[in-house]
Motif scaffolding. Structure first.
Motif, PDB file in Angstrom:
ATOM      1  N   THR A   1       0.850  -1.192   0.000  1.00 45.08           N
ATOM      2  CA  THR A   1       0.000   0.000   0.000  1.00 45.08           C
ATOM      3  C   THR A   1       0.885   1.242   0.000  1.00 45.08           C
ATOM      4  OG1 THR A   1      -1.756  -1.122   1.229  1.00 45.08           O
ATOM      5  CG2 THR A   1      -1.778   1.288   1.241  1.00 45.08           C
ATOM      6  N   ILE A   2       0.569   2.186  -0.903  1.00 43.77           N
ATOM      7  CA  ILE A   2       1.237   3.485  -0.907  1.00 43.77           C
ATOM      8  C   ILE A   2       0.147   4.542  -0.818  1.00 43.77           C
ATOM      9  CG2 ILE A   2       2.711   5.074  -2.182  1.00 43.77           C
ATOM     10  CD1 ILE A   2       4.142   2.727  -3.370  1.00 43.77           C
ATOM     11  N   LYS A   3       0.286   5.445   0.146  1.00 43.85           N
ATOM     12  CA  LYS A   3      -0.795   6.386   0.424  1.00 43.85           C
ATOM     13  C   LYS A   3      -0.232   7.756   0.786  1.00 43.85           C
ATOM     14  CE  LYS A   3      -4.957   6.931   3.287  1.00 43.85           C
ATOM     15  NZ  LYS A   3      -5.791   6.318   4.346  1.00 43.85           N
ATOM     16  N   SER A   4      -0.865   8.790   0.215  1.00 40.04           N
ATOM     17  CA  SER A   4      -0.632  10.189   0.603  1.00 40.04           C
ATOM     18  C   SER A   4       0.822  10.613   0.415  1.00 40.04           C
ATOM     19  CB  SER A   4      -1.068  10.422   2.065  1.00 40.04           C
ATOM     20  OG  SER A   4      -2.448  10.174   2.210  1.00 40.04           O
ATOM     21  N   ILE A   5       1.373  10.298  -0.752  1.00 43.52           N
ATOM     22  CA  ILE A   5       2.722  10.724  -1.137  1.00 43.52           C
ATOM     23  C   ILE A   5       2.610  11.630  -2.357  1.00 43.52           C
ATOM     24  CG2 ILE A   5       4.963   9.957  -2.019  1.00 43.52           C
ATOM     25  CD1 ILE A   5       4.636   9.128   0.809  1.00 43.52           C
ATOM     26  N   ARG A   6       3.421  12.684  -2.400  1.00 41.89           N
ATOM     27  CA  ARG A   6       3.547  13.492  -3.615  1.00 41.89           C
ATOM     28  C   ARG A   6       4.898  13.201  -4.267  1.00 41.89           C
ATOM     29  NH1 ARG A   6       3.269  19.444  -2.548  1.00 41.89           N
ATOM     30  NH2 ARG A   6       4.186  18.887  -0.524  1.00 41.89           N
ATOM     31  N   ILE A   7       4.905  13.138  -5.604  1.00 45.27           N
ATOM     32  CA  ILE A   7       6.127  12.851  -6.346  1.00 45.27           C
ATOM     33  C   ILE A   7       6.243  13.844  -7.504  1.00 45.27           C
ATOM     34  CG2 ILE A   7       7.306  11.185  -7.839  1.00 45.27           C
ATOM     35  CD1 ILE A   7       5.968   8.969  -6.195  1.00 45.27           C
ATOM     36  N   ASP A   8       7.415  14.464  -7.631  1.00 49.69           N
ATOM     37  CA  ASP A   8       7.732  15.305  -8.786  1.00 49.69           C
ATOM     38  C   ASP A   8       8.759  14.565  -9.623  1.00 49.69           C
ATOM     39  OD1 ASP A   8       8.439  17.170 -10.651  1.00 49.69           O
ATOM     40  OD2 ASP A   8       8.819  18.793  -9.232  1.00 49.69           O
ATOM     41  N   GLY A   9       8.342  14.133 -10.827  1.00 51.77           N
ATOM     42  CA  GLY A   9       9.221  13.336 -11.683  1.00 51.77           C
ATOM     43  C   GLY A   9      10.264  14.130 -12.432  1.00 51.77           C
TER      44      GLY A   9
ATOM     45  N   GLN B   1      -0.157  -9.974  -5.880  1.00 48.99           N
ATOM     46  CA  GLN B   1      -1.503  -9.790  -5.355  1.00 48.99           C
ATOM     47  C   GLN B   1      -1.563  -8.550  -4.462  1.00 48.99           C
ATOM     48  OE1 GLN B   1      -4.280 -11.917  -5.828  1.00 48.99           O
ATOM     49  NE2 GLN B   1      -3.069 -13.085  -7.291  1.00 48.99           N
ATOM     50  N   ASN B   2      -2.697  -7.854  -4.546  1.00 44.98           N
ATOM     51  CA  ASN B   2      -3.065  -6.846  -3.548  1.00 44.98           C
ATOM     52  C   ASN B   2      -2.109  -5.646  -3.525  1.00 44.98           C
ATOM     53  OD1 ASN B   2      -5.128  -8.651  -2.751  1.00 44.98           O
ATOM     54  ND2 ASN B   2      -3.747  -9.641  -1.307  1.00 44.98           N
ATOM     55  N   ILE B   3      -2.249  -4.804  -4.543  1.00 47.29           N
ATOM     56  CA  ILE B   3      -1.508  -3.547  -4.613  1.00 47.29           C
ATOM     57  C   ILE B   3      -2.518  -2.410  -4.474  1.00 47.29           C
ATOM     58  CG2 ILE B   3       0.022  -2.086  -5.971  1.00 47.29           C
ATOM     59  CD1 ILE B   3       1.313  -4.710  -5.114  1.00 47.29           C
ATOM     60  N   ARG B   4      -2.233  -1.481  -3.563  1.00 46.33           N
ATOM     61  CA  ARG B   4      -3.145  -0.371  -3.301  1.00 46.33           C
ATOM     62  C   ARG B   4      -2.374   0.938  -3.369  1.00 46.33           C
ATOM     63  NH1 ARG B   4      -3.593  -4.456   0.301  1.00 46.33           N
ATOM     64  NH2 ARG B   4      -5.595  -5.572   0.432  1.00 46.33           N
ATOM     65  N   ILE B   5      -2.874   1.873  -4.175  1.00 40.94           N
ATOM     66  CA  ILE B   5      -2.247   3.196  -4.290  1.00 40.94           C
ATOM     67  C   ILE B   5      -3.356   4.232  -4.138  1.00 40.94           C
ATOM     68  CG2 ILE B   5      -0.902   4.757  -5.747  1.00 40.94           C
ATOM     69  CD1 ILE B   5       0.250   2.233  -7.107  1.00 40.94           C
TER      70      ILE B   5
ATOM     71  N   VAL C   1      -6.155  -4.973  -7.497  1.00 39.78           N
ATOM     72  CA  VAL C   1      -5.466  -3.686  -7.578  1.00 39.78           C
ATOM     73  C   VAL C   1      -6.475  -2.590  -7.284  1.00 39.78           C
ATOM     74  CG1 VAL C   1      -4.046  -2.153  -8.995  1.00 39.78           C
ATOM     75  CG2 VAL C   1      -3.990  -4.625  -9.402  1.00 39.78           C
ATOM     76  N   TRP C   2      -6.081  -1.654  -6.432  1.00 42.08           N
ATOM     77  CA  TRP C   2      -6.900  -0.484  -6.173  1.00 42.08           C
ATOM     78  C   TRP C   2      -6.046   0.763  -6.406  1.00 42.08           C
ATOM     79  CZ3 TRP C   2      -6.952  -4.961  -3.461  1.00 42.08           C
ATOM     80  CH2 TRP C   2      -8.189  -5.610  -3.321  1.00 42.08           C
ATOM     81  N   VAL C   3      -6.411   1.556  -7.414  1.00 37.35           N
ATOM     82  CA  VAL C   3      -5.739   2.832  -7.679  1.00 37.35           C
ATOM     83  C   VAL C   3      -6.834   3.893  -7.596  1.00 37.35           C
ATOM     84  CG1 VAL C   3      -4.354   4.162  -9.296  1.00 37.35           C
ATOM     85  CG2 VAL C   3      -4.048   1.682  -9.149  1.00 37.35           C
ATOM     86  N   GLN C   4      -6.874   4.599  -6.498  1.00 34.58           N
ATOM     87  CA  GLN C   4      -8.046   5.434  -6.218  1.00 34.58           C
ATOM     88  C   GLN C   4      -7.654   6.771  -5.597  1.00 34.58           C
ATOM     89  OE1 GLN C   4     -10.055   2.449  -3.754  1.00 34.58           O
ATOM     90  NE2 GLN C   4     -11.409   1.921  -5.456  1.00 34.58           N
TER      91      GLN C   4
END
Length: 522
Positions: free
Chosen positions: A97-105, A135-139, A159-162
């Motif tokens: 699970t990855i949550k509430s991160i900001r990324i500047d590429g 299995q079970n990736i959440r972003i 997969v949950w990308v929400q």
């Protein structure tokens, strides 16, 4: 408050703070990269990594173990100082699970993993397999800017990308590929920066695994996303996916709104597809520069050469605006129409609105139906356009008898004066018309449609045989018809009652062309 650093193997489910491993806003990019990697490497039994500071990194950070959560405290910003790097990635890891991160590429158009743009599509956040499916990736709730592909997950179940915000990407806004049970919902995706004729780009791509054994029921959704400015290709693309619902999306300034299709590897029909309640506003700028390419509001495309059908599908309650307004656009074969379905069974196109359609070319119809194998319904659609073309085109060039085509209760208004007099509400045609090709439509129902066309009868192309349904019934105190019309064209299998404007007589014209006078005008 930062947690105390724990050395050695942490207990399962531990929570650590990246600051305890030396990650900070004041540290160098190389130091932060190494510290982040050390922090994640400590979670051998799973757990949670909290990032609190805005930081820079200059390398890729690998997630090596299962059951790990990476979460931002107050949405910290991670800035890449080297273009095109993956920020967090993992291979053969589950329950991430990855949550509430900001990324500047930092402008990933320059290169991707040290290579110029090549379409591989790995993301700033990227998870995939090398062996068995993961299995079970959440972003959730992330913000990603200036990345080649912000989010990519491949070969995954569940997969949950929400609820993510994505801006200024170059290939895929969100890519979930060769996966099942994926849910891409409530994301905002803005501005594809890559506009080179001959290439493709996608706001969202969600695909199944055509090479997987057995019939995997995909159970997927792409819903309530906002997508803007993907002028090169698709707002939403999905292929090889059963049991998918694409609904409630707001898609603007794209070349194709929603594209449902197949890959060359697929061996079974695509089943159970719902595309409903989407708003699609197409681009009026042809970034391909007149080169022939796809352009449609909604594609529903099986493979008529195999054949691979899309079976059991609904296209309903969508609004499609500004189709066919690209000046200088050259269509590519039959890949155009505001709504286009191809090689389908048990599919309904109902209650859609097609409005503000342009007249950039004369090679399209608002609704195009190609190879309708069986049980295809086109009903209740509202079509307004400004083009000298038939409103609904049905077309085939195969050896099948196409069963049960229903075209009912559509409302068509053509703003083009020549189109009103010369075109048809429904055209049944065949490839190579007049050249020996033949096609049969059996069980056709055509009723209740309204339009301003002079030609309201079905146009039947050369080589086409039509067998009409005999199940129509009328229950009324009286039947009304125009008092005086030009004698209608013969329709095989249909007897037509009319008042002939030439002499005022009430006549009947049979399906073989024979005309009998019932009452003489006195």
């Amino acid at each position: 408050m930062a947690l105390t650093k724990v050395s050695g193997h942490l207990q399962s489910g531990a929570t650590i703070n990246a600051a305890d491993f030396g990650v900070s806003a004041s540290a160098s990019a190389s130091a932060n990269t190494a510290a982040l990697q050390s922090a994640l490497d400590s979670l051998t039994n799973g757990g949670t990594l909290v990032i609190s500071d805005d930081i820079s990194i200059n390398g890729e950070v690998q997630v090596k173990y299962n059951d790990i959560t990476i979460i931002g405290d107050s949405k910290p910003l991670i800035t890449q100082t080297v273009a095109g790097l993956r920020v967090f990635w993992g291979t053969d890891v589950d329950d991430i699970t990855i949550k509430s991160i900001r990324i500047d590429g930092t402008d990933s158009s320059v290169a991707y993993n040290g290579v110029t743009l090549d379409g591989n599509g790995e993301g700033a956040l990227h998870f995939t397999k090398s062996a068995a499916n993961i299995q079970n990736i959440r972003i959730y709730d992330c913000e990603i800017y200036n990345a080649f592909t912000p989010i990519s997950v491949t070969y995954c179940g569940n997969v949950w990308v929400q609820n993510n915000l994505i801006r200024n990407f170059y290939k895929f806004g969100i890519l979930v590929s060769r996966s099942y049970n994926f849910h891409i919902d409530n994301n905002s995706i803005y501005t594809c920066e890559y506009e080179v004729a001959g290439n493709n780009a996608y706001g969202i791509m969600g695909t199944g695994d055509a090479s997987a054994s057995g019939d995997i029921q995909q159970r997927c959704s792409i819903s309530n996303n906002v997508i803007d400015y993907v002028r090169l290709w698709d707002g939403i693309m999905s292929h090889d996916v059963d049991d998918i619902i694409i609904t409630g999306n707001h898609i603007t300034n794209v070349r194709i709104g929603i594209d449902i299709s197949y890959s060359s590897a697929i061996t079974s029909d695509i089943q159970n597809v719902i595309v409903s309640d989407n708003y699609i506003e197409l681009t009026t700028t042809d970034v391909w520069g007149g080169v022939a390419a796809n352009h449609s509001g909604i594609h529903f495309i099986g493979d008529n050469s195999t054949p691979t059908f899309i079976e059991r599908g609904i296209i309903s309650n969508n609004i499609i605006k500004d189709y066919n307004k690209m000046t200088g656009y050259t269509p590519s074969g039959d890949v155009v129409s505001a709504i286009r379905v191809n090689t389908v069974k048990n599919v309904s196109v109902v209650d859609n609105v097609i409005s503000d359609m342009g007249d950039a070319t004369t090679a399209v119809s608002p609704i195009g139906v190609f190879y309708p194998k069986e049980n295809v319904q086109i009903s209740g659609n509202q079509i307004t356009y400004d083009l000298d073309q038939d409103a609904i085109l049905v077309y085939a060039a195969d050896t099948y008898t196409h069963q049960n085509l229903s075209v009912q209760n559509n409302s068509v208004f053509n703003q083009d004066a020549s189109g009103v007099s010369s075109k048809n509400l429904l055209s049944l045609n065949v490839a190579g018309a007049g050249g020996g090709a033949t096609c049969t439509y059996s069980g056709v129902v055509f009723s209740g449609n309204t339009s301003n066309f002079d030609k309201k009868n079905v146009y039947i192309g050369s080589g086409v045989t039509v067998n009409y349904s005999v199940s129509a019934n009328l229950f009324s105190s009286a039947i009304g018809m125009a008092d005086g019309i030009t004698a209608p064209a013969t329709i095989t299998g249909i007897a037509q009652l009319y008042v002939d404007t030439a002499d005022g007589d009430l006549k009947i014209k049979f399906g073989d062309g024979t005309v009998k006078t019932i009452v003489v005008d006195t």
